[in-house]
Scaffold this active site. Structure first.
Site, PDB file in Angstrom:
ATOM      1  N   LYS A  54       0.837  -1.204   0.000  1.00 60.76           N
ATOM      2  CA  LYS A  54       0.000   0.000   0.000  1.00 60.76           C
ATOM      3  C   LYS A  54       0.874   1.258   0.000  1.00 60.76           C
ATOM      4  CE  LYS A  54      -3.872  -2.325   2.157  1.00 60.76           C
ATOM      5  NZ  LYS A  54      -4.607  -2.697   3.359  1.00 60.76           N
ATOM      6  N   GLN A  98      -4.777  -1.519   9.560  1.00 67.29           N
ATOM      7  CA  GLN A  98      -4.609  -2.800   8.876  1.00 67.29           C
ATOM      8  C   GLN A  98      -5.202  -3.926   9.717  1.00 67.29           C
ATOM      9  OE1 GLN A  98      -3.300  -3.306   5.723  1.00 67.29           O
ATOM     10  NE2 GLN A  98      -3.991  -5.412   6.022  1.00 67.29           N
ATOM     11  N   ASP A 121     -11.383   2.841   3.824  1.00 60.46           N
ATOM     12  CA  ASP A 121     -11.688   1.408   3.669  1.00 60.46           C
ATOM     13  C   ASP A 121     -13.198   1.171   3.580  1.00 60.46           C
ATOM     14  OD1 ASP A 121      -9.557  -0.292   3.383  1.00 60.46           O
ATOM     15  OD2 ASP A 121      -9.151  -0.481   5.532  1.00 60.46           O
TER      16      ASP A 121
END
Ligand code: NAD
Length: 287
Positions: A54, A98, A121
């Protein structure tokens, strides 16, 4: 029929090139650089790889990224403080924790602490609710990537039979909602579904996200089906495969995604997309 391959890597590359231009424009016209903060709690090796990918993708595209590494025994309150600080930081347009996080920290509490306007997200309850209501704020990255691939291949959605295998919060459920929004007829299957093949054979478009290698075989699909394989499974011999028996199913499908090189590259690309959109929205709010 042998299926044409959907080249997720190529689509992702094309989109990332477009995003770089968009970012350069934001900087030149408005003096802002889209920024994302990634929080990694603990030292899960798979998470290390995902986070590294990422950060690299952000750097290559021109997005500013900050990585916060916290030890696995970090108290929940410390993680919350970090999130609060990032919520208040105007240079940060996206915040990503994460997953998975250590078991002593409440996942729902963490997801709900992130400012929904920075929740790139799309996991905050507000954003989940918006998706259900058809007013998506930040589409969750993996199903969003699938949607972009279908769009890129000009696959008609309206009125089609779509079967989604897998009903997780991060892939299966949001995927079904997105395709329903486009007026497909959607069935969601999961591990308790009786006679999975009875459903998959009805699919014009089959999206598989179960995490079970070889789950979908050629006898379970109809001729001409479009197959999107979200699964990523590491076999004991080290090979990376999806959930679909690729060689068998490609003989009947019209389009199919390979693993690797299908959905995978699109997921991070959609994270970049959501971060840029967040930065653009922050401008409108500020002016
Ligand atoms: P999950 O474990 O949270 O959910 C799996 C879902 O599949 C559940 O709803 C379960 O009921 C269903 N399922 C399990 N076995 C089944 C079976 N035999 N028949 C029918 N349904 C079954 O997993 P997830 O996080 O949604 O991920 C699913 C897969 O997608 C994994 O392989 C994961 O690695 C992969 N994944 C890929 C990406 C990407 O970027 N390509 C992103 C996220 C997840």
């Amino acid at each position: 029929m042998t299926a044409r391959l959907i080249d997720g890597k190529a689509v992702a590359k094309k989109l990332r090139a477009e995003y770089s231009v968009r970012i350069a424009d934001l900087k030149a016209r408005h003096g802002i650089v889209p920024g994302i903060a990634v929080i990694l709690v603990g030292d899960n090796p798979a998470s290390e790889v995902y986070v590294r990918n990422k950060i690299t993708a952000c750097r290559d595209t021109g997005i500013h990224s900050e990585l916060y590494r916290l030890p696995s025994d970090t108290p929940e309150a410390d993680l919350m403080k970090r999130i609060d600080a990032l919520n208040a930081d105007p240079a940060v347009h996206g915040i990503l924790v994460q997953l998975p996080i250590p078991a002593h920290i409440s996942l729902p509490a963490v997801l709900e602490r992130i400012d929904p306007s920075k929740d790139v997200d799309g996991f905050h309850l507000y954003n989940v609710g918006a998706l259900v209501a058809g007013n998506t704020v930040f589409p969750p990255c993996t199903p969003f990537g699938v949607q972009k691939l279908l769009e890129h291949e000009n696959v008609p959605i309206e009125g089609r039979n779509v079967v989604v295998v897998g009903a997780s919060n991060i892939v299966g459920k949001p995927m079904a909602l997105m395709l329903m929004k486009q007026e497909a007829t959607v069935a969601i299957c999961h591990k308790k579904t009786r006679d999975l093949a009875q459903f998959t054979r009805l699919a014009d478009i089959l999206v598989v996200a179960a995490g079970v290698p070889g789950l979908i075989t050629a006898d379970m699909v109809q001729d001409g089906v479009v197959v999107i394989d979200v699964g990523i499974n590491r076999l004991p011999d080290g090979r990376l495969v999806g959930d679909v028996d690729f060689e068998g199913v490609r003989q009947k499908a019209s389009l199919i995604t390979p693993v690797p090189g299908g959905v995978g590259p699109m997921t991070i690309t959609m994270l970049l997309h959501n971060t840029i959109v967040s930065a653009e929205r922050s401008l409108k709010l500020g002016s």
